[in-house]
Design a protein around this motif. Structure first.
Motif, mmCIF file in Angstrom:
data_model
loop_
_atom_site.group_PDB
_atom_site.id
_atom_site.type_symbol
_atom_site.label_atom_id
_atom_site.label_comp_id
_atom_site.label_asym_id
_atom_site.label_seq_id
_atom_site.Cartn_x
_atom_site.Cartn_y
_atom_site.Cartn_z
ATOM 1 N N UNK A 184 1.107 -0.850 -9.231
ATOM 2 C CA UNK A 184 1.351 -0.893 -7.777
ATOM 3 C C UNK A 184 0.029 -1.069 -7.016
ATOM 4 N N UNK A 185 -1.024 -0.409 -7.479
ATOM 5 C CA UNK A 185 -2.339 -0.536 -6.820
ATOM 6 C C UNK A 185 -2.877 -1.958 -6.998
ATOM 7 N N UNK A 186 -2.678 -2.501 -8.203
ATOM 8 C CA UNK A 186 -3.138 -3.885 -8.452
ATOM 9 C C UNK A 186 -2.376 -4.859 -7.541
ATOM 10 N N UNK B 181 0.827 -1.204 0.000
ATOM 11 C CA UNK B 181 0.000 0.000 0.000
ATOM 12 C C UNK B 181 0.869 1.264 0.000
ATOM 13 N N UNK B 182 1.963 1.207 0.765
ATOM 14 C CA UNK B 182 2.866 2.371 0.796
ATOM 15 C C UNK B 182 3.435 2.634 -0.596
ATOM 16 N N UNK B 183 3.800 1.534 -1.262
ATOM 17 C CA UNK B 183 4.355 1.669 -2.613
ATOM 18 C C UNK B 183 3.280 2.213 -3.576
ATOM 19 N N UNK B 184 2.067 1.693 -3.414
ATOM 20 C CA UNK B 184 0.967 2.150 -4.271
ATOM 21 C C UNK B 184 0.692 3.632 -4.045
ATOM 22 N N UNK B 185 0.741 4.046 -2.766
ATOM 23 C CA UNK B 185 0.484 5.443 -2.414
ATOM 24 C C UNK B 185 1.554 6.345 -3.039
ATOM 25 N N UNK B 186 2.828 5.898 -2.915
ATOM 26 C CA UNK B 186 3.925 6.692 -3.480
ATOM 27 C C UNK B 186 3.772 6.805 -5.000
ATOM 28 N N UNK B 187 3.432 5.704 -5.637
ATOM 29 C CA UNK B 187 3.278 5.710 -7.105
ATOM 30 C C UNK B 187 2.120 6.610 -7.518
ATOM 31 N N UNK B 188 1.008 6.527 -6.755
ATOM 32 C CA UNK B 188 -0.162 7.352 -7.090
ATOM 33 C C UNK B 188 0.158 8.834 -6.899
ATOM 34 N N UNK B 189 0.873 9.133 -5.808
ATOM 35 C CA UNK B 189 1.255 10.532 -5.557
ATOM 36 C C UNK B 189 2.131 11.065 -6.684
ATOM 37 N N UNK B 190 3.063 10.206 -7.160
ATOM 38 C CA UNK B 190 3.960 10.636 -8.246
ATOM 39 C C UNK B 190 3.144 10.910 -9.514
ATOM 40 N N UNK B 191 2.190 10.026 -9.781
ATOM 41 C CA UNK B 191 1.343 10.219 -10.971
ATOM 42 C C UNK B 191 0.497 11.483 -10.818
ATOM 43 N N UNK B 192 -0.001 11.716 -9.592
ATOM 44 C CA UNK B 192 -0.829 12.906 -9.344
ATOM 45 C C UNK B 192 -0.001 14.179 -9.495
ATOM 46 N N UNK B 193 1.264 14.121 -9.032
ATOM 47 C CA UNK B 193 2.135 15.300 -9.129
ATOM 48 C C UNK B 193 2.350 15.691 -10.587
ATOM 49 N N UNK B 194 2.307 14.706 -11.473
ATOM 50 C CA UNK B 194 2.469 14.994 -12.912
ATOM 51 C C UNK B 194 1.116 15.281 -13.561
ATOM 52 N N UNK B 195 0.107 15.502 -12.732
ATOM 53 C CA UNK B 195 -1.239 15.814 -13.242
ATOM 54 C C UNK B 195 -1.880 14.645 -13.969
ATOM 55 N N UNK B 196 -1.427 13.438 -13.668
ATOM 56 C CA UNK B 196 -1.907 12.198 -14.314
ATOM 57 C C UNK B 196 -1.730 12.254 -15.837
ATOM 58 N N UNK B 197 -0.699 13.020 -16.268
ATOM 59 C CA UNK B 197 -0.491 13.144 -17.723
ATOM 60 C C UNK B 197 0.696 12.316 -18.199
ATOM 61 N N UNK B 198 1.451 11.764 -17.255
ATOM 62 C CA UNK B 198 2.608 10.936 -17.625
ATOM 63 C C UNK B 198 2.163 9.469 -17.688
ATOM 64 N N UNK B 199 2.139 8.920 -18.904
ATOM 65 C CA UNK B 199 1.621 7.553 -19.097
ATOM 66 C C UNK B 199 2.422 6.519 -18.302
#
Lengths: 92, 590
Positions: free
Chosen positions: B170-172, B143-161
């Motif tokens: 990571x969430x899966x 979950x920590x890894x998933x959270x970090x990955x989601x935060x990174x994707x969110x920081x890029x505005x969810x525009x980085x594929x």
């Protein structure tokens, strides 16, 4: 069978078990068959050592999947799948 | 099932008389009575603020879906909260659930199927503690890894594929961690007493109004009930269960052991009421056939489950009549439906609709069980061996899932096979199978109508004498139609309307996890368990061998299944990878 029920007769099927009802031979057949069931059940844990399918049996046993369930409502994973698929169909 | 399908009396009792005394109608009345009782128990007691909670949680899920191109941690946590709402968790549903339970899973000691003391449960929990704690730790890290990955994707505005893909994976991974449940103490013996007496009185009521004696029935019922419990216990041994040899097989097998060794004692026969148990069970089963679920994965799912299946069913039946030349049309239809639609459930519904013999149903179920046990392992081995899951940039899992879902017979086996390939494959397979399960109502109705209009008329010599008008054909169908099928279809229609009218979320909480999951489904399991024991008790090996002559049913099954495998693969490929590939991409993106 007890006589409390008024009859010790068994159902005679055409081509079914022959010989007098309750004969020792028939009871021995039943006992042998039940013994085989017991042995099969006792040997069941060895399924994970079977060549070819052993590891898969272990995966399925540990996953707790209701492998033998025959109706979707008896398998919790189906509900999980439905949740996963929610919104996949644009018409939803 | 009737022992002589051709014996249809020309002079039949009036419909009113059948409604008051006939077994078909009483199966409908009793099934409907149980469904009505279930609705009275569960529907007036929804979880507190259900509608408001559903609205709030659904809104959160929608906003999370709009926020990111993948399902976020918050989405899944909200979904989990929604999923934990179950009408059957509140009283009296909770207590009813404990009483209606069949047996527990067990590994080494058969007694644990019925009873596990607090002390032994504590010992088991202690022994399982390291494994459980390791799983919890793994879940936390994931979950920590998933959270970090989601935060990174969110920081890029969810525009980085790439970041989005990493977060999705990571969430899966986090969601895939399963926490083993802690063993709990249980004692099913009081439940057996309550359910046993309850069911005995219930069936006795049916017998009484139909003018049958109930004294002998009540003496015999405990024997059938105890054999049913024994079959449930054997089928719940964890290794036997993992291989797919469920209680259905053991019920028939135990009954047949008795029938073919010492012979079924005459005093048990009053409780060997296969048809009555099956017909009433089918009315309950009808309630869980929810038509709104057909479009769950859109047109591709409909094509794989609802277009291929009838084609295979009709062609296999034709093949059985014209090429294999099976002597019994009922056996042909039962095996064809069992193989092409959904295994045991289709076999039961079809056999009842065409009034097949008990031996024919036994044979169809036996074939299905044996071939399914092979396919659970063979199909994933083939799929993984040829690397199908990696095809189409990983979307091959959808193809594999649709293929297995459309071909392997029983839902549990489909899920098991999917589990051996991957999560997406399992989800796709399970969904396709569920859509296919819904078809049994239509198949049963169609088979009953076909038998009434064609097969039974031919047998009675009335077919071909005159051309029937539409009205006359309808009258002919009505005259010969098995009435319990009406109850089966009516239950499905009522529950489908309720489900759609109140919404899927409400339906899940109040129907699937209430009236059905907490009441009708466990009762149905008991009814079919007793039906299968009854089938075994009335089945003779030699009569079974007659139907098996020349291995014709096996030839039919193998040829039909081969066609099924080829057609389903072709249709799944066409639908998911040629015509509707964007939908496949959406499945992969979930």
């Amino acid at each position: 069978m007890s006589r409390v029920f008024g009859s010790t007769e068994s159902i005679a099927y055409p081509g079914g078990p022959t010989g007098p009802p309750g004969s020792l031979k028939r009871w021995l057949r039943l006992a042998t068959a039940l013994l085989l069931v017991v042995v099969l059940v006792l040997l069941a844990p060895l399924a994970e050592r079977l060549p070819g399918i052993g590891p898969q049996v272990k995966v399925l046993r540990d996953s707790g999947v209701e492998t033998g369930a025959w109706w979707w409502a008896s398998v919790p994973e189906v509900a999980e799948a439905v949740r996963h698929m929610r919104g996949v169909n644009p018409g939803d | 099932m009737a022992t002589n399908v051709s014996a249809i009396p020309e002079e039949r009792p009036s419909e009113w008389s059948l409604m008051l005394r006939g077994e078909d109608w009483w199966s409908v009345w009793l099934g409907m009575l149980l469904l009505a009782i279930g609705m009275l128990i569960f529907l007036p007691r929804p979880p507190a603020d259900l509608d408001a909670k559903i609205e709030k949680l659904s809104a959160t899920m929608k906003s999370e879906e709009a926020r990111a191109p993948f399902r976020t941690i918050a989405y899944w946590e909200t979904e989990g909260a929604l999923n934990r709402m179950r009408a059957r968790d509140a009283e009296p549903g909770k207590t009813i659930g404990t009483y209606l339970a069949t047996t527990a899973r067990w590994k080494d000691s058969p007694l644990e199927a019925f009873y596990l003391s607090e002390a032994d449960a504590a010992k088991r929990a202690e022994a399982a503690k390291p494994r459980r704690e390791a799983a919890l730790a793994k879940q936390k890290t994931a979950k920590e890894k998933a959270k970090a990955s989601e935060d990174a994707a969110a920081a890029a505005g969810f525009k980085d594929a790439a970041l989005n893909d990493a977060a999705r994976t990571a969430i899966a991974d986090w969601r895939a961690v399963k926490i083993p449940s802690a063993p709990k103490a249980h004692n099913y013996l009081p439940g057996y007493l309550v359910v046993g007496i309850g069911l005995m009185l219930f069936w006795a009521l049916g017998n009484k109004v139909m003018g049958r004696g109930i004294g002998q029935f009540m003496l015999a019922f405990p024997a059938v009930f105890l054999l049913t419990i024994l079959a449930f216990a054997i089928g719940n041994q964890v290794d036997i269960r993992a291989m797919g040899f469920s209680s259905v097989l053991w019920s028939i097998f135990l009954g047949m052991l008795i029938a073919n060794t010492v012979g079924t004692p005459k005093w048990i026969m009053p409780a060997v009421q296969t048809e009555f148990y099956i017909k009433t069970g089918l009315v309950l089963l009808g309630a869980s056939i929810l038509f709104g679920k057909i479009v769950l994965i859109g047109i591709p799912g409909v094509f794989v489950a609802w277009v291929v299946t009838p084609i295979v069913l009709v062609l296999t039946y034709w093949f059985g009549q014209k090429i294999v030349k099976l002597p019994s049309k009922e056996l042909n239809m039962t095996v064809s439906a069992d193989m092409s639609v959904s295994g045991v459930s289709a076999a039961i519904a079809t056999a009842a609709a065409c009034r097949a013999k008990k031996e024919e149903l036994t044979l169809a179920i036996g074939l299905s069980m044996v071939f399914t046990a092979v396919m659970i392992f063979a199909m994933p081995a083939l799929i993984n061996g040829i690397g199908m899951p990696k095809w189409f940039d990983g979307a091959g899992e959808v193809l594999a899932g649709a293929w297995m879902g459309g071909t392997i017979d029983n839902t549990g086996s489909v899920v098991a096979a999917g589990e051996l390939v991957g999560r997406t494959a399992m989800y796709t397979a399970a969904t396709i199978k569920m859509i296919q399960n819904i078809m049994i109502g239509v198949v049963a109705f169609g088979v009953a109508a076909y038998w009434a209009l064609k097969v039974e008329r031919e047998r009675s010599g009335t077919a071909g004498r005159v051309d029937l008008t539409f009205g006359a054909a309808a009258g002919e169908i009505w005259r010969r139609f098995p009435r319990f099928i009406l109850g089966f279809v009516a239950a499905s229609i009522v529950f489908s309307i309720l489900y759609d009218a109140k919404g899927a979320e409400w339906g899940k909480v109040m129907l699937e996890q209430g009236v059905l999951g907490g009441w009708a489904d466990p009762l149905r399991d008991w009814f079919f368990g007793m039906a299968f024991v009854s089938i075994g008790l009335a089945t003779n090996f030699r009569e079974l061998a007659v139907h098996f002559k020349g291995g014709k049913p096996v030839i039919l099954y193998v040829c039909g299944q081969t066609l099924n495998i080829v057609l389903t693969l072709a249709m799944a490929y066409l639908m998911f990878f040629v015509v509707f590939f964007p939908l496949t991409q959406r499945i992969m993106a979930m």
